[in-house]
Design an enzyme around this catalytic site. Structure first.
Site, PDB file in Angstrom:
ATOM      1  N   PHE A   1      52.074  36.305  52.126  1.00 24.93           N
ATOM      2  CA  PHE A   1      51.913  35.554  52.500  1.00 24.93           C
ATOM      3  C   PHE A   1      50.639  35.123  51.433  1.00 24.93           C
ATOM      4  CE2 PHE A   1      54.057  36.333  56.611  1.00 24.93           C
ATOM      5  CZ  PHE A   1      55.214  35.369  56.237  1.00 24.93           C
TER       6      PHE A   1
ATOM      7  N   ASP B   1      58.543  44.238  60.214  1.00 24.07           N
ATOM      8  CA  ASP B   1      58.173  44.422  59.509  1.00 24.07           C
ATOM      9  C   ASP B   1      56.769  46.131  59.281  1.00 24.07           C
ATOM     10  OD1 ASP B   1      58.601  43.984  56.437  1.00 24.07           O
ATOM     11  OD2 ASP B   1      56.513  42.630  56.420  1.00 24.07           O
TER      12      ASP B   1
END
Length: 415
Positions: free
Chosen positions: A94, A208
């Site tokens: 990200f 994750d």
């Protein structure tokens, strides 16, 4: 005119005056109350639209509770020397992470979200709210955030020893992770996940977990990081479904990849993969070299069935390890990656297994094997039945494909 008629006219006049007075009082008050209600609703709606993370129809929490942690962009730029490349620590799915230092000498890790990244406002608020409220020695600590213009920035305590994969999968640094440190790291990760699942205010699914998302402090204590893909569960909720598969291939549980179903047992599966990586010093992706080859779980399972579990252990450790602890960790890892989620232990049971040698461990069943080809699509759901939408829209691909790297992926459902 009679006296009676005169009195009736007088009463009528007085009644009309009274009615006028009542209307003159009631109408302004009513209008004021109505305006107050409308104004309150608009302000509340605006506040929710800006700050709230929603669980179904119920507001879970809001970022206004941590407004004191907000910093202006100029202070972040000054701390990172305007995001200089020399302060760059790494890059995730990200955005880029920089090292920074405030005027008081405090060191920070600054996560600057890429404008083209998949993590939008929802994911940003998710990570900010979650991490700010989570307090555990095995979770990275959020120190503050910045929202200004198109910039969305989070900054954390600076963890000096980078991430677990930096040591675990590097030939020159693997030797720094002796057995006692590896066992300590496994225990710490288990404690952190247990806190997320059972001991924090809300039940949180990380979704994750992987070596690059485990940071190591100066004493090599593990700290779980990166909550941009996390899911908030209600107290009574045990699982959810989604049509957006997020995570890193190899760490994702089979029921999640194939059916979009996730639960605390999905994190348990990821933890099991991580344990086997820590023991072997090998990446899960190292086993996806050619079509038809085995994976780390199948390799560990074969050694276990053949009565040769210690052959899984990283050769760099030599003979400096506790045999019983290693075998116990291998067994726990295999228990966590079993195909049936119901057969996987909870994290509370895992922590008990790690800390109590009197606890009897069940024998593991054969783990789930992923032998999909590089281009074989995996069927996804057609609807999202999850609690709250907190995933990234980073990728527009229509299927989860073979992946050999450590980059988190997000795939949308076919239309």
């Amino acid at each position: 005119m009679s006296i009676l008629s005169t009195q009736l006219i007088s009463y009528a006049g007085e009644g009309q005056k009274s009615w006028v007075i009542i209307v003159a009082i009631v109408v302004p008050v009513g209008v004021a109350v109505l305006l107050f209600i409308v104004g309150y609703c608009l302000l509340t709606r605006r506040g929710r639209k800006k700050y709230d993370i929603v669980q179904g129809d119920n507001v879970v929490t809001d970022i206004t509770n941590v407004e004191s942690l907000h910093h202006d962009l100029n202070s972040i730029k000054a701390a990172t020397n305007n995001f200089a490349d020399s302060n760059r620590l790494g890059e995730g799915g990200f955005g880029v992470v920089y090292k920074g230092r405030f005027p008081n000498g405090q060191e920070i890790a600054v996560k600057r979200l890429s404008r083209s990244s998949g993590q939008g406002t929802t994911e940003f608020k998710n990570e900010a709210v979650l991490v700010a409220k989570l307090q555990h020695r095995n979770l990275v600590r959020l120190l503050g955030f910045c929202v200004e213009g198109e910039e969305k920035i989070l900054f954390y305590e600076f963890v000096p020893n980078k991430s677990l994969d930096y040591f675990l999968f590097n030939d020159d640094r693997q030797g720094l992770l002796d057995w006692s440190r590896r066992y300590k790291i496994i225990e710490g990760i288990a404690q952190g996940i247990l806190y997320l699942h059972e001991d924090s205010r809300l039940r949180i699914i990380h979704r994750d977990l992987k070596a690059s998302n485990v940071l190591l402090d100066s004493d090599m204590n593990p700290k779980i990081s990166d909550f941009g893909m996390a899911r908030i569960f209600g107290v009574d909720q045990t699982q959810g479904s989604t049509n957006r598969i997020v995570g890193t291939y190899g760490y994702m549980s089979p029921e999640y990849v194939v059916h979009g179903q996730f639960s605390v047992r999905s994190d348990v599966y990821s933890f099991g993969v991580l344990v086997l990586e820590i023991l072997s010093g090998k990446k899960i992706s190292d086993f996806y070299q050619t079509e038809g080859t085995g994976n780390l779980m199948s390799y560990a399972w074969k050694l276990w069935k053949d009565g040769r579990p210690l052959e899984l252990l990283d050769p760099i450790l030599g003979d400096s390890y506790a045999r019983n602890e290693v075998i116990r960790c291998i067994q726990i890892g295999l228990l966590c990656v079993q195909e049936d989620p119901a057969e996987r232990p909870t994290m509370a049971t895992v922590v008990l297994m790690l800390n109590s040698y009197s606890a009897t461990l069940p024998l593991p069943n054969e783990p789930a094997f992923f032998l999909h080809s590089r281009t074989e699509p995996i069927k996804l759901l057609e609807s999202d039945q999850s609690t709250s939408v907190l995933e990234s829209d980073q990728s527009k691909s229509q299927s989860v494909l073979y992946s050999t790297n450590e980059v988190s992926i997000t795939e949308l459902e076919p239309r």
